[in-house]
Design a protein around this motif. Structure first.
Motif, PDB file in Angstrom:
ATOM      1  N   SER A   1       0.806  -1.214   0.000  1.00 50.56           N
ATOM      2  CA  SER A   1       0.000   0.000   0.000  1.00 50.56           C
ATOM      3  C   SER A   1       0.842   1.269   0.000  1.00 50.56           C
ATOM      4  N   ASP A   2       2.158   1.108  -0.009  1.00 51.10           N
ATOM      5  CA  ASP A   2       3.049   2.261  -0.056  1.00 51.10           C
ATOM      6  C   ASP A   2       2.919   2.975  -1.403  1.00 51.10           C
ATOM      7  N   ALA A   3       3.102   4.295  -1.390  1.00 48.24           N
ATOM      8  CA  ALA A   3       2.912   5.092  -2.611  1.00 48.24           C
ATOM      9  C   ALA A   3       3.900   4.700  -3.694  1.00 48.24           C
ATOM     10  N   ASP A   4       5.140   4.404  -3.318  1.00 52.68           N
ATOM     11  CA  ASP A   4       6.137   4.025  -4.322  1.00 52.68           C
ATOM     12  C   ASP A   4       5.768   2.717  -5.014  1.00 52.68           C
ATOM     13  N   PHE A   5       5.262   1.771  -4.246  1.00 53.64           N
ATOM     14  CA  PHE A   5       4.872   0.498  -4.858  1.00 53.64           C
ATOM     15  C   PHE A   5       3.662   0.691  -5.768  1.00 53.64           C
ATOM     16  N   VAL A   6       2.711   1.503  -5.362  1.00 58.33           N
ATOM     17  CA  VAL A   6       1.546   1.768  -6.211  1.00 58.33           C
ATOM     18  C   VAL A   6       1.976   2.401  -7.528  1.00 58.33           C
ATOM     19  N   ARG A   7       2.952   3.310  -7.463  1.00 64.07           N
ATOM     20  CA  ARG A   7       3.466   3.901  -8.695  1.00 64.07           C
ATOM     21  C   ARG A   7       4.157   2.858  -9.569  1.00 64.07           C
ATOM     22  N   SER A   8       4.814   1.889  -8.945  1.00 66.02           N
ATOM     23  CA  SER A   8       5.451   0.827  -9.736  1.00 66.02           C
ATOM     24  C   SER A   8       4.406  -0.041 -10.430  1.00 66.02           C
ATOM     25  N   VAL A   9       3.260  -0.233  -9.774  1.00 67.00           N
ATOM     26  CA  VAL A   9       2.174  -0.974 -10.419  1.00 67.00           C
ATOM     27  C   VAL A   9       1.670  -0.216 -11.640  1.00 67.00           C
ATOM     28  N   LEU A  10       1.513   1.091 -11.505  1.00 63.63           N
ATOM     29  CA  LEU A  10       1.079   1.904 -12.646  1.00 63.63           C
ATOM     30  C   LEU A  10       2.114   1.868 -13.765  1.00 63.63           C
ATOM     31  N   ARG A  11       3.388   1.859 -13.407  1.00 66.67           N
ATOM     32  CA  ARG A  11       4.428   1.768 -14.440  1.00 66.67           C
ATOM     33  C   ARG A  11       4.371   0.425 -15.167  1.00 66.67           C
ATOM     34  N   THR A  12       4.063  -0.621 -14.424  1.00 69.00           N
ATOM     35  CA  THR A  12       3.921  -1.932 -15.059  1.00 69.00           C
ATOM     36  C   THR A  12       2.763  -1.940 -16.045  1.00 69.00           C
ATOM     37  N   LEU A  13       1.641  -1.333 -15.661  1.00 68.01           N
ATOM     38  CA  LEU A  13       0.504  -1.225 -16.579  1.00 68.01           C
ATOM     39  C   LEU A  13       0.861  -0.404 -17.811  1.00 68.01           C
ATOM     40  N   GLU A  14       1.546   0.707 -17.597  1.00 70.31           N
ATOM     41  CA  GLU A  14       1.948   1.543 -18.734  1.00 70.31           C
ATOM     42  C   GLU A  14       2.906   0.794 -19.653  1.00 70.31           C
ATOM     43  N   MET A  15       3.831   0.059 -19.057  1.00 71.86           N
ATOM     44  CA  MET A  15       4.797  -0.690 -19.852  1.00 71.86           C
ATOM     45  C   MET A  15       4.104  -1.761 -20.690  1.00 71.86           C
ATOM     46  N   SER A  16       3.131  -2.454 -20.112  1.00 68.76           N
ATOM     47  CA  SER A  16       2.416  -3.479 -20.859  1.00 68.76           C
ATOM     48  C   SER A  16       1.560  -2.869 -21.966  1.00 68.76           C
ATOM     49  N   LEU A  17       0.935  -1.727 -21.698  1.00 67.80           N
ATOM     50  CA  LEU A  17       0.126  -1.073 -22.723  1.00 67.80           C
ATOM     51  C   LEU A  17       0.990  -0.591 -23.888  1.00 67.80           C
ATOM     52  N   LEU A  18       2.124   0.051 -23.574  1.00 62.24           N
ATOM     53  CA  LEU A  18       2.994   0.543 -24.637  1.00 62.24           C
ATOM     54  C   LEU A  18       3.605  -0.612 -25.424  1.00 62.24           C
ATOM     55  N   GLY A  19       4.100  -1.615 -24.708  1.00 63.33           N
ATOM     56  CA  GLY A  19       4.689  -2.755 -25.398  1.00 63.33           C
ATOM     57  C   GLY A  19       3.681  -3.483 -26.263  1.00 63.33           C
ATOM     58  N   GLY A  20       2.462  -3.675 -25.736  1.00 60.09           N
ATOM     59  CA  GLY A  20       1.433  -4.331 -26.534  1.00 60.09           C
ATOM     60  C   GLY A  20       1.017  -3.511 -27.734  1.00 60.09           C
ATOM     61  N   PHE A  21       0.884  -2.179 -27.550  1.00 56.22           N
ATOM     62  CA  PHE A  21       0.461  -1.315 -28.653  1.00 56.22           C
ATOM     63  C   PHE A  21       1.501  -1.288 -29.767  1.00 56.22           C
ATOM     64  N   PHE A  22       2.755  -1.011 -29.415  1.00 54.97           N
ATOM     65  CA  PHE A  22       3.799  -0.956 -30.436  1.00 54.97           C
ATOM     66  C   PHE A  22       4.020  -2.325 -31.071  1.00 54.97           C
ATOM     67  N   GLY A  23       3.883  -3.392 -30.279  1.00 53.81           N
ATOM     68  CA  GLY A  23       4.047  -4.727 -30.846  1.00 53.81           C
ATOM     69  C   GLY A  23       2.972  -5.063 -31.865  1.00 53.81           C
ATOM     70  N   VAL A  24       1.723  -4.706 -31.565  1.00 56.66           N
ATOM     71  CA  VAL A  24       0.635  -4.965 -32.505  1.00 56.66           C
ATOM     72  C   VAL A  24       0.803  -4.135 -33.770  1.00 56.66           C
ATOM     73  N   VAL A  25       1.166  -2.858 -33.608  1.00 56.47           N
ATOM     74  CA  VAL A  25       1.350  -1.983 -34.769  1.00 56.47           C
ATOM     75  C   VAL A  25       2.456  -2.509 -35.681  1.00 56.47           C
ATOM     76  N   CYS A  26       3.536  -2.973 -35.094  1.00 55.76           N
ATOM     77  CA  CYS A  26       4.648  -3.489 -35.907  1.00 55.76           C
ATOM     78  C   CYS A  26       4.347  -4.861 -36.499  1.00 55.76           C
ATOM     79  N   SER A  27       3.527  -5.649 -35.820  1.00 59.93           N
ATOM     80  CA  SER A  27       3.277  -7.011 -36.286  1.00 59.93           C
ATOM     81  C   SER A  27       2.293  -7.070 -37.452  1.00 59.93           C
ATOM     82  N   ILE A  28       1.432  -6.064 -37.619  1.00 56.61           N
ATOM     83  CA  ILE A  28       0.448  -6.106 -38.707  1.00 56.61           C
ATOM     84  C   ILE A  28       1.129  -6.104 -40.075  1.00 56.61           C
ATOM     85  N   PRO A  29       2.047  -5.162 -40.385  1.00 56.95           N
ATOM     86  CA  PRO A  29       2.717  -5.248 -41.693  1.00 56.95           C
ATOM     87  C   PRO A  29       3.582  -6.498 -41.844  1.00 56.95           C
ATOM     88  N   LEU A  30       4.201  -6.954 -40.759  1.00 52.09           N
ATOM     89  CA  LEU A  30       4.984  -8.183 -40.854  1.00 52.09           C
ATOM     90  C   LEU A  30       4.088  -9.382 -41.144  1.00 52.09           C
TER      91      LEU A  30
END
Length: 281
Positions: free
Chosen positions: A78-107
């Protein structure tokens, strides 16, 4: 007075069918099954796997969880730093998934044999790119990017991007190879270029399937984001690594509970979206 009995119609006998033992198909199939079973038995014996010990490990696991990991230290997560790390994990998965899908369509377009631009050049290139991304685990990609770029979210996002390119590219290419070629041939017959064929004859057939695959790709990327963070990609995986190395079992248990809860929420959300998209077919 004579009694008359009504004639009872007899039921037709069940027709029996006779099948011949097919050789060599049945013999080959039986030999393959026996070879697989023999290989499994040899592997168990060669690796010295004690099956009784495996069954006895479950009570020991329950005992360790009850004595070392219970109760979880929920104040730590419940610490603020850990909560921010959870949000960073969500952001990382969203960005990685988005860029991966965009790059995989032409391939995937290049890697689909029926609609590829060139079967001699584009098709091998698309297949090789997708296969290369899939053949290396996301943890290895994370280590490689961390070695080049250092610890942090950039390395983790790039590792997830490459992982999603291989994952989504394979599914996209399989979906493209299963389309109806009638509209494609009609567009080609009137002189449409490959981009016009893909835009007007291919995408309308696969847009719903592509949307579902994209959602599933993000679902998988979210699970992989924690592992990526464990190897230096940032996010709550770094907290999991630190607490594991410091033998802080109750904090490890709390982080694992958070991961399980987030994965369940992601599973419910992605399942709901896939059902909504499935009704659009």
């Amino acid at each position: 007075m004579p009694t008359t009995t009504a004639a009872i119609p007899s039921m037709p006998a069940a027709k029996r069918t006779w099948s011949r033992y097919r050789h060599p198909e049945s013999t080959v199939r039986f030999a393959v099954i026996m070879a697989i079973l023999a290989f499994l038995g040899y592997s168990v014996a060669y690796l010295n796997i004690d099956l009784s010990r495996i069954l006895g490990a479950f009570p020991r696991l329950v005992e360790i969880l009850a004595t070392r990991y219970f109760p979880p230290d929920m104040n730590y997560v419940s610490d603020a730093d850990f909560v921010r790390s959870v949000l960073r994990t969500l952001e990382m998965s969203l960005l990685g998934g988005f860029f991966g899908v965009v790059c995989s369509i032409p391939l995937a377009w290049l890697a689909a044999r029926n609609i590829t631009v060139s079967k001699r050049i584009a098709y091998p290139f698309g297949r090789f790119a997708i296969m290369s991304s899939r053949s290396i685990h996301e943890t290895i990609w994370t280590i490689l990017f961390v070695t080049v770029l250092g610890f942090g979210m950039l390395a983790g996002t790039l590792a997830l991007t490459v992982f999603c390119v291989g994952f989504a590219g394979k599914l996209f290419s399989d979906e493209l190879e299963a389309i109806d070629m009638g509209p494609v041939e009609a567009m080609r017959s009137v002189g449409a270029n490959p981009l016009q064929v893909f835009q007007y004859a291919v995408l309308p057939q696969v847009r719903v399937a592509f949307t579902g695959i994209a959602i599933y790709t993000w679902d998988v990327a979210f699970r992989a984001a924690t592992v990526v963070g464990f190897f230096g990609g940032g996010g709550m995986g770094w907290y999991l690594k630190r607490t594991t190395q410091q033998m802080e079992s109750t904090r490890v248990a709390a982080i694992l509970l958070v991961i399980i809860g987030l994965v369940l929420l992601a599973e419910v959300g992605s399942g709901w979206l896939r059902k909504r998209i499935g009704k659009m077919r």
